[in-house]
Enzyme design. Structure first.
Site, PDB file in Angstrom:
ATOM      1  N   GLY A   1      69.183  43.865 -18.306  1.00 52.69           N
ATOM      2  CA  GLY A   1      69.900  44.457 -19.531  1.00 52.69           C
ATOM      3  C   GLY A   1      71.300  44.261 -19.609  1.00 52.69           C
ATOM      4  O   GLY A   1      72.163  44.347 -20.721  1.00 52.69           O
TER       5      GLY A   1
ATOM      6  N   LYS B   1      85.011  40.179 -12.022  1.00 48.34           N
ATOM      7  CA  LYS B   1      84.392  41.573 -11.447  1.00 48.34           C
ATOM      8  C   LYS B   1      83.107  42.034 -12.099  1.00 48.34           C
ATOM      9  O   LYS B   1      83.090  41.408 -13.463  1.00 48.34           O
ATOM     10  CB  LYS B   1      85.556  42.533 -11.303  1.00 48.34           C
ATOM     11  CG  LYS B   1      86.814  42.428 -10.830  1.00 48.34           C
ATOM     12  CD  LYS B   1      87.873  43.468 -11.069  1.00 48.34           C
ATOM     13  CE  LYS B   1      89.163  43.032 -10.245  1.00 48.34           C
ATOM     14  NZ  LYS B   1      89.995  44.365 -10.400  1.00 48.34           N
ATOM     15  N   GLY B   2      82.424  42.878 -11.446  1.00 51.88           N
ATOM     16  CA  GLY B   2      81.359  43.611 -12.228  1.00 51.88           C
ATOM     17  C   GLY B   2      81.664  44.395 -13.340  1.00 51.88           C
ATOM     18  O   GLY B   2      82.873  45.245 -13.040  1.00 51.88           O
TER      19      GLY B   2
ATOM     20  N   GLU C   1      78.546  49.364 -14.239  1.00 54.05           N
ATOM     21  CA  GLU C   1      78.831  50.551 -14.123  1.00 54.05           C
ATOM     22  C   GLU C   1      79.920  51.016 -14.663  1.00 54.05           C
ATOM     23  O   GLU C   1      80.113  52.162 -15.086  1.00 54.05           O
ATOM     24  CB  GLU C   1      78.456  51.152 -12.609  1.00 54.05           C
ATOM     25  CG  GLU C   1      76.981  50.872 -12.276  1.00 54.05           C
ATOM     26  CD  GLU C   1      76.970  50.897 -10.749  1.00 54.05           C
ATOM     27  OE1 GLU C   1      76.051  51.607 -10.308  1.00 54.05           O
ATOM     28  OE2 GLU C   1      77.676  50.241  -9.776  1.00 54.05           O
TER      29      GLU C   1
END
Lengths: 778, 778
Positions: A489, A732-733, A736
């Protein structure tokens, strides 16, 4: 960076299927001869098992087989700490512990037969609170804890050894930070502030319940379709529990209807596989919603004690924190929870003296694990509420306080890591500006109290363990990505990955297909956890695409008699640089390649190595890992609090996130919006309740309140780019981080409105009202 | 070459499953909601279609749908020459031409409904003989032949252009060789000998009938499980016929119950896919044995005229040959048949003057294609019988005649190719020796006539078009090969490939798994045709394994702090060269790799480029391709001929084959034995018969006689190694060569026994008896 595809608004490849209902989930799948399974659960929170009698269930018409602990190898396993059994043997440890699994010709028969399995129990004293469970009087939940094993990785073993040598009652994991001298720090402080904060169990709430379909094969191997974020972990776990080589297990994760960490571990896949192997039939097991709530790894409840010393100029000189995470009956990913707690309890601030103790403690409750941003919303609520208390105590603007202490480029973090691409201050300034931080507050509707709050956070992004990728070019010019990553997702696999390939190859994104999350066909990937997919897959994919591009160019060069190094691609044509008019179509080269120099397949492989912890900067005992890179965020909220009911309404919300570099803005925005909405739920309404016997009280979406559209204001988001030199294309991620700072921002806005911090989540009207009364009393 | 695994007797990975019945074939597969299909065939050999009425079939209870030409794109296609339609539209061209396909809930209903499709025909004059079909009076079978297209490959197009500019009536393909001056050659000869030889239609006779299962998907794509040797060709063909991109078609070839060239082309896969797409249901179509015989691409019947001039010393100075191959109603792989005919009609002999005309001619018969060794058994019977006639005419020993004219190392073949690793003479000497060529003949049992015969041949091995391979190392130390090649029984994919990987990686073959023949997961491979798999896959696999090995060594080097170049592998350990005692286990490196430098996946890619034809050596018009390498063979037979019945019994048989280098001797031996047995069937008993209306007379194994165990003597085989410098590890292909020289050896043995060549295959008792009578008359 000059780019053509990056930064454009490309829809995810799965968008149309998902929105038109064409996507098939595991629950939709049917195999010939398929049996339907039902789990038998413990009805006691803590009890000795005297006898398990499956005979009536086995004789029930339509029942195909029953599996209990007797049918599987008698050993413990787990992803990190080996404290799990497939089926309860001597003891049950929570209301819901798995006793058996029943296969029948249809679901109704399986459900009925499961009720016929009889278990004789001898009840034991139970404990349902982490802090209580560490007291000497508490019952021991895992008596033989010190004999347990841990993931046999050289990097993890010393940490596990440390855990064993420093045992704490019922404690599955501890992470201990010691930096400087907090006692000395507190003496230097002008003001010392203490706080105690509490957050409840919260659920990841994927709309799709856990679903597994296991197909046994004649050679003893098994194929498993499962709704998971971590097919390779599932493979490893099934193999370990059933004592078969991992090459005998193929795990396929088709479309997944939400994971959010509730599906970031292996769970009932080995149970379904054991039943399939015993009965010789494909077996489908789908949780009902009650099982999903009580079994699918919710977020740890937390009790958090914090104490900080601050100078009048705003310098934080010392912080001490003791954190109790209730990890439930098994540890699951509590090692991750503990390690991240050591990050989030410190906060993204330069503090010379730190003393942090994070405990993950067994209780007789469902096993908690790593829900999106594990430890983040809990500790952000605690630390950022506490920051506002500090600001109030010294009369400083909360934004100014944060900017004074915030980490900057080149700082050394408390784990010894040198920080790079630190967008924290930009995020803070932008989020504050977006809610008009420096403007006067508008009046609330109907006389409501208006408050504004800020919060900031850091988060991991380059979490290790490897990722491989293949990029092959089909004869019709279609470019195929084969990856073990899961599209759960976030868009990393179906949104960002195709763009990377399109950018590198100079083709249109519509030419790219992704084949993902099948351990039988794809190179290893650790899984969709830790905001790591874009970072790790991005690196592997860049390598793989460049490899494919070299092969493509060699083929093209042979066809047009040129030097491969002189060639370039643009708009579907391959041409000698400088003469774009004399090119050969990409598709023609692709078609001819197998008949020229050979089929085109590029490969890439990547692992993030965590930076070594440098003890000269302090001590992080029990730290499993740190992230090679960190991302930064700030969020700001405006709330209206109803003075009569205590009801909180968020009227404005801003989220500013340092993503390094935004490859697919739609995916980044989706993550920011979705994360903030989940964060708002945690802040305002979500909690899993238990009765005195450890029985869940609200396992349904009627009684467990996730935010509805009407609860959510438009989210103003800002993407801050800091061009992380180590990230693929600077990225970057972002999976979260957006959930992490929300609780703090909302809590601080409420405190701003009512004049006092509410110290327990969620911020229910009755709690807000009670807090308001304490102000009036003063 | 110092090797550990090569040359050892390693069973194929599929051996246990095949011999225990565990293997699943397409016919065994069931999908949820699966429909059963039946084809509707033409009942005329040549007729105009006036009307097709499917209404009664469609209304039949249990029928799901019917597809005719109206439901598919109105265009022609084919693998090479585009002369095929999925469903007959204006004309039918043979007894069996496909009119429609019907889907029903079960097979019986589908069969019944197929009979309800009504077709009104206007019969046309038909032709059933290739030589006749080229005459001006013959009906034209493809009136619009000159408008047809051909595979749009730059290498093929000029040849196709040549075909169009040199049209011959009903001729689908011609291959014309002109070298030197045959008329001059015949004048120089001491003796000129003419011969006419005939061979019938022969069937590949796989035990598994053609089976297809097509699964439609919501996005219009389709997955096809099919018993095929060429999944990538099937994919291309389905896509072309249905006008969808090839990336919309996934073809999986599971275990195949024999192919032998009967499954080396796409055939009814597009029909099943069209029906599946129209009905939205998975559709299974399985041929019955009658359909298998009449539809599954048998071997071309041939009429062969040959004339050679020879000097008394045995030098063959000129050869002229005209070959008619009956290609049936479509050309299928007749371009291959024609090109190979130009090779086999010349024979592996140094002949200064050559004139060869090979015609592949349309008739109103089933379409013939490339059965194992296409053109080989036919032309070997002709040329090698003719060689013995030449020997007899000049009174020379047949072995000596062949040795005098045989190609040797460094010779230039008639296509301009310089020959390397030519084991022809060793093969001849060895095969002759094995049947005691120089010893006196033993007496036959019951007064039977005893004869001995020899034959030799050359064959292709390095037939082009690309092959890719992946080699990945699993965390439990299992090594996975992913390849598009098909294991159709030769052992190349499941027998030889694992040995290559084991040899290169220093692991045991039991650690290697093969994932093959799925276009959805594997890199391109042209297919299991032309004795090419070991050659092409071997090269690609060596590359891929060496790539994986480099990654493995880099990971190991990082773990034990060594230089990767200093490392070696043996017996499951990786160690610094020279200190094998200080190693790290292979499995530990494999387990840690994803967490060290990343997952290990090696890739390889290969294509054989055919050597360019050099016109200075002669002219090969209409040659589609030649093989970059050639293999060589000789076989020898001893027969006993019953003087009263004419019955032939083969009592001794020797086969000597130049395989370059034998990687897996069991696979090589299996191919030699199997090929020779098939060759014996062609020599002695096999023929497909037709009545005057083109209706097949013997489409069953009761009436079509393949050899039984009692018909086959023990095969003495010799593997000749010549270390082909261009082959992977020196190897050449061995799939087809063993079937090629058998007919000649048996025919020559019979001639030796009875004193005259029998000129028509099979060597039925009545024909042998008739030939014997011609001798007695003389």
């Amino acid at each position: 960076m000059t780019t053509k595809v990056f930064g454009t608004r490309v829809p995810r490849l799965d968008a149309v299927d998902k929105t038109t209902g064409r996507t098939k989930f595991v629950g939709d799948m049917i195999l010939p001869g398929m049996a339907y399974a039902k789990l038998v659960h413990s009805s006691h929170p803590h009890a000795r098992i005297k006898r398990i009698d499956t005979s009536r269930a086995e004789k029930h018409p339509g029942v195909i087989g029953v599996v209990t602990h007797k049918d599987v190898p008698d050993h413990l396993h787990g992803e990190l700490i080996w404290d799990e059994r497939l089926f309860a043997k001597e003891k049950v440890r929570y209301q819901g512990d798995i006793i058996a699994i029943v296969a029948a010709e249809d679901q109704a028969t399986a459900d009925a037969a499961a009720k016929l399995v009889k278990v004789d129990y001898e009840p034991l004293k139970a404990v349902f609170d982490a802090e209580q469970a560490m007291k000497p009087s508490a019952p021991l939940i895992h008596e033989k804890w010190k004999s347990y094993a841990c993931l046999p990785s050289p990097k993890v073993m010393p940490v596990w050894q440390w855990q064993k040598e420093n045992p704490r009652r019922n404690c599955s994991w501890s992470s201990i930070v010691r930096k400087g001298d907090v006692e000395k720090g507190f003496k230097e402080a002008d003001v010392v502030v203490k706080g105690v904060y509490t957050t409840p169990m919260v659920h990841g709430s994927p709309i799709e319940n856990h679903s597994v379909l296991a197909q046994p094969h004649d050679d003893g191997s098994v194929t498993i379709w499962t709704a998971t974020q971590v097919p390779y972990v599932v493979r490893m776990t099934v193999a370990a529990f059933l004592d078969i080589p991992i090459s005998q297990v193929r795990v396929i994760a088709p479309a997944i209807g939400g994971g959010f960490g509730a599906k970031c571990q292996a769970w009932v896949e080995p149970h379904a596989a054991a039943l399939a192997r015993k009965t010789g039939r494909p077996v489908k097991l789908v949780f009902n919603r009650e099982e999903e709530f009580s079994m699918a790894q919710p977020r740890h409840p937390a009790k958090m004690y914090v104490k900080s010393g601050i100078k009048k100029d705003g310098t934080i000189v010392a912080r001490e924190a003791t954190i109790y995470f209730d990890t439930g009956f098994t540890s699951m990913l509590s090692a991750v929870q503990g390690s991240l707690g050591a990050l989030t309890a410190a906060g993204p601030y330069k503090i010379a003296n730190l003393k942090i103790d994070v405990y993950c403690v067994y209780t007789n409750k469902p096993s908690c694990s790593a829900v999106r941003g594990p430890s983040g919303p809990q500790l952000n609520f605690c630390i950022e509420s506490h920051m506002d208390e500090l600001a109030r105590k010294i009369g400083m603007d909360p934004l100014a306080l944060r900017l004074k202490n915030a980490y900057e480029e080149g700082d050394i973090a408390h784990n010894g890591q040198k920080l790079h691409a630190v967008g924290l201050k930009q995020c803070l300034v932008k989020a504050a500006e977006r809610i008009g931080w420096k403007q006067p507050k508008a009046a609330g509707g109907d006389g409501a109290l208006v408050g504004r709050g800020l919060s900031c956070a850091w988060w991991i992004t380059a979490v290790g363990f490897g990722t491989g990728a293949l990029v092959s070019i089909e004869q019709d010019g279609t470019v195929h990505i084969t990856t073990g990553t899961v599209e759960h997702g976030t868009g990393s696999t179906f949104g960002t990955a195709p763009m990377i390939v399109a950018e590198e190859l100079g083709v249109d994104v519509s030419q790219v297909r992704v084949h993902a999350s099948d351990t039988g066909i794809a190179p290893f990937d650790y899984g969709g956890v830790g905001s790591r997919t874009t970072f790790n897959l991005g690196h592997a994919l860049r390598q793989a695409t460049q490899d494919a591009r070299r092969q493509l160019m060699a083929n093209a060069a042979a066809m047009i008699e040129a030097n491969p190094d002189d060639l370039d691609i643009a708009q579907g044509m391959i041409f000698v640089k400088g003469t774009p008019e004399k090119g050969i179509p990409f598709a023609i080269v692709a078609q001819a390649a197998p008949f020229a120099l050979g089929p085109i397949v590029g490969r890439g492989s990547f692992n993030t190595m965590a930076p070594p912890f440098d003890p000269k900067y302090g001590l992080v005992e029990g730290s499993l890992f740190v992230s090679a890179q960190l991302s930064y965020a700030a969020q700001a909220a405006v709330v209206e609090v109803d003075g009569e009911t205590g009801n909180v309404k968020v009227t404005d919300f801003a989220a500013a996130h340092d993503v390094g570099y935004s490859i697919n803005p739609m995916c980044v925005e989706g993550q920011i919006e979705g994360g903030a909405v989940m964060g708002l739920g945690i802040a305002l309404s979500e909690r899993v309740g238990f009765d005195g016997e450890g029985r869940m009280q609200n396992p349904s979406f009627l009684d467990y309140k996730i935010p509805l559209c009407c609860d959510v204001p438009p989210i103003k988001f800002d993407i801050i780019e800091t061009n992380n030199i180590d990230g693929p294309y600077g990225s970057k991620g972002i999976g979260e981080p957006p959930i992490v700072p929300t609780t703090g921002a909302v809590a601080n806005a409420v405190a701003d409105a009512i004049g006092v911090q509410v110290t327990e989540l969620p911020l229910l009207p009755e709690r807000v009202l009670a807090a308001m009364k304490t102000v009036k009393k003063r």
